[in-house]
Motif scaffolding. Structure first.
Motif, PDB file in Angstrom:
ATOM      1  N   THR A  51      -5.422  -0.167  -3.415  1.00 35.38           N
ATOM      2  CA  THR A  51      -4.294   0.113  -4.303  1.00 35.38           C
ATOM      3  C   THR A  51      -4.813   0.549  -5.664  1.00 35.38           C
ATOM      4  O   THR A  51      -5.538  -0.203  -6.336  1.00 35.38           O
ATOM      5  N   GLU A  92       3.315   2.810  -3.904  1.00 32.08           N
ATOM      6  CA  GLU A  92       3.632   1.396  -3.745  1.00 32.08           C
ATOM      7  C   GLU A  92       4.662   0.932  -4.766  1.00 32.08           C
ATOM      8  O   GLU A  92       5.544   0.138  -4.467  1.00 32.08           O
ATOM      9  N   ASP A  93       4.520   1.439  -5.986  1.00 32.13           N
ATOM     10  CA  ASP A  93       5.428   0.980  -7.041  1.00 32.13           C
ATOM     11  C   ASP A  93       5.445   2.001  -8.177  1.00 32.13           C
ATOM     12  O   ASP A  93       4.408   2.610  -8.496  1.00 32.13           O
ATOM     13  N   SER A 120      -0.985   3.314  -2.688  1.00 26.46           N
ATOM     14  CA  SER A 120      -1.845   2.687  -1.681  1.00 26.46           C
ATOM     15  C   SER A 120      -2.584   3.797  -0.938  1.00 26.46           C
ATOM     16  O   SER A 120      -1.962   4.760  -0.474  1.00 26.46           O
TER      17      SER A 120
END
Length: 238
Positions: A51, A92-93, A120
Motif C-alpha cells: 500500500t 484503497e482510499d 494497493s
C-alpha cells in the motif's frame, strides 16, 4: 370376531417386538475415540500486496488536489515502467478535507487543505518489492503503510496441511486405543475446523520522502505458514 381380535393381538405383539428392538439398538452406542489433529506447513511467498500513498497540503483546495493528482500520476507511471499492470493497482482510499487553526480557541478558521490518496499494488514478482518502494518514494509517495506476502497457489499447501492434521489425529487415536487395549476399526465422523495463513515476514511501516535514498530498501519475504485443524471420531473395538 375372535379371529379379528387374535389378528390384532398378533399385530400389536409384532410391533411391540420391533419397537423394543429399535429402542435397544438406539441405546447401543458405537464406542469411539474423539481426537483433534493439527497440521502446519510452510511455503515461500511469491506474491505481495503493497500500500502506497501520497499526502499533499496547500493553502488552496485546487492546489492541494492538483499536486496530489500530479504525484499520483507520476507514481502510476513509475509502477508501469516496472512492469506493474493497471489491473494490479487499486485505489484503497481517497480523502480531501480542510485544515483548521485550532490554536488560541479558534475552531472555524481554515488554514489550508489536505488531500490523501492511497493505492494497493499487487506485485507478482517479489524481487521487485524494494525497487517498487524506492521508485514510488522517488516519484513523490510519502506513505508506505503495509506490505503483505502471499502464495499464488495454495492448493498444495492446503493438501499437505490437511494430510498432516489427519495423520496427527490418527497417531493420537492409536496411542489412546492401544492404552485401552482396543483397536481402531473405522471412522464415524470427521470435521475440518479451520485454515490459517500466517506470514513470518509481514511488514507494516511508514516511510517518507526524506528517507535516505542512497540505499535501496531491503525486503525479505520469509515464509508463510498454513495450518489445518481436524476433529475425528474413530470407531474402536476389541
Amino acid at each position: 370376531m375372535v379371529r379379528s381380535l387374535r389378528f390384532l393381538f398378533t399385530l400389536l405383539l409384532v410391533f411391540g417386538v420391533l419397537f423394543s428392538g429399535t429402542a435397544f439398538a438406539a441405546e447401543q452406542k458405537v464406542p469411539v475415540i474423539s481426537v483433534s489433529g493439527t497440521g502446519r506447513v510452510e511455503g515461500v511467498p511469491d506474491r505481495a500486496d503493497l500500500t502506497l500513498g501520497v499526502v499533499t497540503h496547500a493553502a488552496a483546495a485546487e492546489e492541494a488536489q492538483q499536486q496530489n493528482a500530479l504525484t499520483a500520476a507520476a507514481i502510476r507511471s513509475t509502477l508501469s515502467a516496472l512492469g506493474i499492470e493497471d489491473r494490479d493497482i487499486r485505489t484503497e482510499d481517497y480523502s480531501f478535507h480542510p485544515d483548521y487553526d485550532r490554536s488560541n480557541g479558534r475552531t472555524n478558521e481554515i488554514t489550508g487543505y489536505t488531500v490523501s490518496n492511497k493505492v494497493s499494488v499487487h506485485i507478482k514478482n517479489i524481487d521487485l518489492i524494494g525497487q517498487v518502494i524506492d521508485s514510488a518514494l522517488a516519484a513523490g509517495a510519502n506513505n508506505v503503510s503495509s506490505l503483505d506476502f502471499s502464495v499464488s497457489d495454495t492448493k498444495a499447501l492446503r493438501r499437505a496441511a490437511l494430510t498432516a492434521a489427519v495423520k496427527d489425529a490418527r497417531e493420537k487415536a492409536d496411542i489412546i486405543a492401544q492404552a485401552l487395549g482396543k483397536k481402531i476399526v473405522g471412522v464415524q465422523n470427521i470435521l475440518e475446523n479451520s485454515y490459517d495463513f500466517n506470514s513470518h515476514a509481514r511488514k507494516s511501516f511508514m516511510a517518507n520522502a526524506a528517507a535516505d535514498m542512497s540505499m535501496s530498501t531491503p525486503i525479505e519475504a520469509g515464509t508463510i505458514t498454513l495450518s489445518a485443524d481436524v476433529h475425528v471420531d474413530f470407531i474402536i473395538a476389541d
